[in-house]
Write a protein that holds these residues in place. Structure first.
Motif, PDB file in Angstrom:
ATOM      1  N   GLN A   8     116.863  48.449   7.561  1.00  0.00           N
ATOM      2  CA  GLN A   8     117.943  47.491   7.309  1.00  0.00           C
ATOM      3  C   GLN A   8     118.627  47.754   5.976  1.00  0.00           C
ATOM      4  O   GLN A   8     117.986  47.673   4.918  1.00  0.00           O
ATOM      5  CB  GLN A   8     117.371  46.074   7.323  1.00  0.00           C
ATOM      6  CG  GLN A   8     116.836  45.693   8.706  1.00  0.00           C
ATOM      7  CD  GLN A   8     116.161  44.342   8.713  1.00  0.00           C
ATOM      8  OE1 GLN A   8     115.656  43.881   7.684  1.00  0.00           O
ATOM      9  NE2 GLN A   8     116.134  43.702   9.873  1.00  0.00           N
ATOM     10  N   GLN A   9     119.897  48.062   6.053  1.00  0.00           N
ATOM     11  CA  GLN A   9     120.758  48.268   4.875  1.00  0.00           C
ATOM     12  C   GLN A   9     120.075  49.090   3.785  1.00  0.00           C
ATOM     13  O   GLN A   9     119.999  48.694   2.630  1.00  0.00           O
ATOM     14  CB  GLN A   9     121.192  46.917   4.311  1.00  0.00           C
ATOM     15  CG  GLN A   9     122.094  46.203   5.279  1.00  0.00           C
ATOM     16  CD  GLN A   9     122.279  44.740   4.929  1.00  0.00           C
ATOM     17  OE1 GLN A   9     121.431  44.123   4.290  1.00  0.00           O
ATOM     18  NE2 GLN A   9     123.387  44.193   5.373  1.00  0.00           N
ATOM     19  N   SER A  11     119.644  51.882   1.171  1.00  0.00           N
ATOM     20  CA  SER A  11     120.406  52.797   0.314  1.00  0.00           C
ATOM     21  C   SER A  11     119.447  53.409  -0.693  1.00  0.00           C
ATOM     22  O   SER A  11     118.488  52.757  -1.116  1.00  0.00           O
ATOM     23  CB  SER A  11     121.501  52.053  -0.444  1.00  0.00           C
ATOM     24  OG  SER A  11     122.434  51.550   0.480  1.00  0.00           O
ATOM     25  N   LYS A  21     123.215  55.907   2.295  1.00  0.00           N
ATOM     26  CA  LYS A  21     124.203  54.848   2.069  1.00  0.00           C
ATOM     27  C   LYS A  21     124.119  53.799   3.173  1.00  0.00           C
ATOM     28  O   LYS A  21     124.526  54.064   4.303  1.00  0.00           O
ATOM     29  CB  LYS A  21     125.617  55.445   2.033  1.00  0.00           C
ATOM     30  CG  LYS A  21     125.838  56.448   0.895  1.00  0.00           C
ATOM     31  CD  LYS A  21     127.195  57.127   1.071  1.00  0.00           C
ATOM     32  CE  LYS A  21     127.336  58.338   0.183  1.00  0.00           C
ATOM     33  NZ  LYS A  21     128.412  59.222   0.623  1.00  0.00           N
ATOM     34  N   ASN A  22     123.537  52.682   2.840  1.00  0.00           N
ATOM     35  CA  ASN A  22     123.565  51.492   3.691  1.00  0.00           C
ATOM     36  C   ASN A  22     123.222  51.797   5.161  1.00  0.00           C
ATOM     37  O   ASN A  22     124.019  51.527   6.058  1.00  0.00           O
ATOM     38  CB  ASN A  22     124.960  50.853   3.573  1.00  0.00           C
ATOM     39  CG  ASN A  22     124.935  49.405   4.017  1.00  0.00           C
ATOM     40  OD1 ASN A  22     123.872  48.772   3.977  1.00  0.00           O
ATOM     41  ND2 ASN A  22     126.067  48.905   4.454  1.00  0.00           N
ATOM     42  N   THR A  24     121.383  51.281   8.645  1.00  0.00           N
ATOM     43  CA  THR A  24     120.722  50.299   9.497  1.00  0.00           C
ATOM     44  C   THR A  24     120.480  50.974  10.849  1.00  0.00           C
ATOM     45  O   THR A  24     121.422  51.484  11.464  1.00  0.00           O
ATOM     46  CB  THR A  24     121.592  49.038   9.669  1.00  0.00           C
ATOM     47  OG1 THR A  24     121.778  48.452   8.378  1.00  0.00           O
ATOM     48  CG2 THR A  24     120.937  48.025  10.585  1.00  0.00           C
ATOM     49  N   SER A  63     117.207  50.533  -2.293  1.00  0.00           N
ATOM     50  CA  SER A  63     117.417  49.124  -1.933  1.00  0.00           C
ATOM     51  C   SER A  63     117.439  49.011  -0.417  1.00  0.00           C
ATOM     52  O   SER A  63     117.558  50.018   0.281  1.00  0.00           O
ATOM     53  CB  SER A  63     118.732  48.616  -2.533  1.00  0.00           C
ATOM     54  OG  SER A  63     119.809  49.304  -1.932  1.00  0.00           O
ATOM     55  N   GLY A  64     117.333  47.779   0.074  1.00  0.00           N
ATOM     56  CA  GLY A  64     117.253  47.579   1.523  1.00  0.00           C
ATOM     57  C   GLY A  64     115.798  47.539   1.949  1.00  0.00           C
ATOM     58  O   GLY A  64     114.899  47.512   1.100  1.00  0.00           O
ATOM     59  N   SER A 221     125.203  58.866   5.179  1.00  0.00           N
ATOM     60  CA  SER A 221     125.540  57.715   6.035  1.00  0.00           C
ATOM     61  C   SER A 221     125.114  57.988   7.474  1.00  0.00           C
ATOM     62  O   SER A 221     125.139  59.141   7.918  1.00  0.00           O
ATOM     63  CB  SER A 221     127.049  57.474   6.031  1.00  0.00           C
ATOM     64  OG  SER A 221     127.492  57.236   4.728  1.00  0.00           O
TER      65      SER A 221
END
Lengths: 249, 280
Positions: A8-9, A11, A21-22, A24, A63-64, A221
């Motif tokens: 989940q999200q 990064s 990058k982000n 999911t 993060s995430g 990504s």
């Protein structure tokens, strides 16, 4: 189809340079998921994020979250997480011991098995990786003396000794010949009956042969994901089309 | 370009030959002057004579030197290996790693006589251990610490990173990885580094002059006793002048032979261990 891993999200960056990058995505249980993409797109980083190694790397900011069976992996102890999510690296990296000791290394850390249990476990994983017939009389031989393909299968066997739910493989066949690649692919197809397999590969044909689901990464990504048939037959994103046609790689 | 190549090659070979010739001459000279003095008695008797050392042997000095060296290697070797393990496998902060590296380089740069002075003032006087093997070995231990640490750290860093990562990926802890893979895999380099450190300590005189080595003592039986040491004995024999020069060369012969044999053993051991790594 149950999703065993949910990303989940997510990064990540190394010394300020973004690597993921982000992202999911979901990884289905008892299936083979292939992560494909050009060199340096973050495939291996994503793999290391799944089994928590990324969080411990110097200079990495993450993060995430990654959920394993619905539980945030950050709340699982690193040891337990890695026992449940095994990782096999690109270069075969057997420990400088005998074949047998390579296979007892993990179980001895996680418990106090008897000699008979250790022997049985070693034989079981060797059979599962098709190595048993080749090494059954040479269990005390140094693992470093095996051929490259045998070493890689031993590394997969070693990862299986602690009975992981998920096995991550980082381009496991990139250093191997066609025959050994075929053996490992068959082995992974067998393995998905009992566990989930996530494989990073640069080899599109390999992903086509074995994967049920495919994630396409580009410059950190997640550009496209879907079932293998769908993604290879009619890729939606322009970059995916370029990658599959060999124009970027 | 070809002439330039030839000149560089000539220079390299010439320098190598010169270095080898100097070393060979040094060894041969000491061995040629010393071998007549070396006998079974010389190796097993205590020094005697009107001027001490003119007669008798160097047995207490050999045993003393071994005692100083072994104690120093234990005192310096354990923290050295531990520091290398910490820097390579545990230290996550670049700043802490750099500071440790700087401290170790600083220790390596301390003149040995200063270490002797430090040990004398702290251990001999303030802590009142007196002049003894332990006081001297503290100074020698600090002296060999960076020597061993650098070698241990190099050995650890040369391990294939994917092998260490494979152990972590199995879920095994750092401690288990270090104790079950790293230390056994680097045993050859560690043992050879420690033996080379021991040779370095065995040849040092300055740190022990004021702290533990004496002109004459019996074979030591405890760490809190002073003892004779080969380098100091050699120094005293030379200082006494021409009367004891033969025994001085004999002592130098024994010391160099001990260090040479240890060096060869260390090299052979490290090579044997590393050959087990290669795929044959």
């Amino acid at each position: 189809m149950d999703q065993i891993i949910k990303i989940q999200q997510l990064s990540a960056s190394y010394d300020g340079k973004p690597a993921l990058k982000n992202i999911t995505a979901e990884i289905p249980e008892n299936r083979i998921t292939a992560i494909i993409g050009p060199s340096g797109c973050g495939k291996s980083t994503l793999l290391r994020a799944i089994n928590g190694l990324l969080w411990q790397e110097a200079g990495a900011a993450v993060s995430g979250s990654v959920l394993l069976c619905g539980t945030d992996t950050k709340t699982i102890s690193p040891e337990e997480l890695r026992r449940r999510i095994g990782l096999v690296f690109q270069t075969p990296s057997p420990f400088p011991f005998s074949i047998y000791k390579n296979l007892t290394y993990g179980p001895l850390y996680f418990g106090h098995p008897t000699k008979a249990q250790l022997q049985a476990r070693a034989e079981e994983v060797l059979k599962a990786t098709g190595l048993y017939e080749e090494v059954k009389n040479d269990m005390k031989k140094s693992a470093l003396k095996l051929s490259g393909g045998q070493q890689q299968r031993l590394c997969i066997a070693r990862a299986l000794t602690v009975d992981p739910q998920v096995l991550l493989l980082d381009e496991p066949c990139s250093a191997l010949d066609v025959k050994n690649t075929q053996i490992i692919e068959e082995l992974l197809l067998q393995m998905k009956k009992d566990r989930t397999v996530v494989i990073v590969t640069h080899n599109i044909a390999q992903a086509q042969r074995i994967a049920d689901k495919v994630l396409f990464l580009y410059e950190g990504s997640l550009l496209e994901e879907g079932s293998a048939e769908e993604l290879f037959a009619c890729p939606r994103h322009e970059k995916t089309k370029e990658f599959l046609s060999g124009r970027i790689g | 370009m070809k002439t330039k190549d030839k000149l560089i090659r000539l220079w390299a070979y010439g320098s190598m030959a010169a270095v080898l010739a100097i070393i060979a001459f040094l060894f041969l000279y000491v061995f040629a002057r010393g071998y007549k003095t070396v006998s079974w008695e010389f190796l097993t008797k205590a020094p005697a004579g009107a001027v001490l050392g003119m007669e008798g042997g160097i047995f207490p000095a050999i045993m003393g030197s071994l005692a100083f060296t072994l104690t120093a290697v234990v005192i310096g070797g354990i923290p050295a290996v531990a520091a290398a393990v910490f820097v390579v496998f545990y230290c996550k902060s670049k700043v802490v790693g750099t500071v440790i590296k700087m401290i170790i380089e600083c220790i390596a740069g301390i003149p040995s006589i200063v270490l002797g002075l430090f040990s004398y003032s702290l251990f001999v006087r303030d802590l009142q251990w007196g002049r003894c093997i332990l006081s001297a070995s503290m100074a020698l231990g600090i002296m060999v610490l960076p020597f061993i640490e650098v070698r241990a750290e190099k050995a650890f860093r040369e391990l294939p990173p994917s092998m260490i990562a494979s152990s972590y990926a199995l879920g095994c802890s750092r401690f288990y990885t270090v104790s079950r893979i790293v230390l056994p895999a680097c045993r050859g380099e560690l043992v050879s580094g420690i033996i080379l450190g021991a040779c370095y300590a065995m040849g040092a005189t300055a740190p022990m002059i004021f702290t533990g080595a004496v002109a004459f003592a019996k074979v030591p039986t405890g760490l809190l006793q002073p003892a004779m040491a080969l380098p100091l004995h050699l120094y005293l024999l030379i200082a006494q002048g021409a009367t004891s020069l033969d025994t001085a060369f004999g002592t130098a012969f024994v010391m160099m032979a001990l260090i040479l044999i240890s060096n060869i053993l260390a090299t052979l051991y490290a090579r044997r261990r590393s050959s087990q790594w290669t795929r044959s």
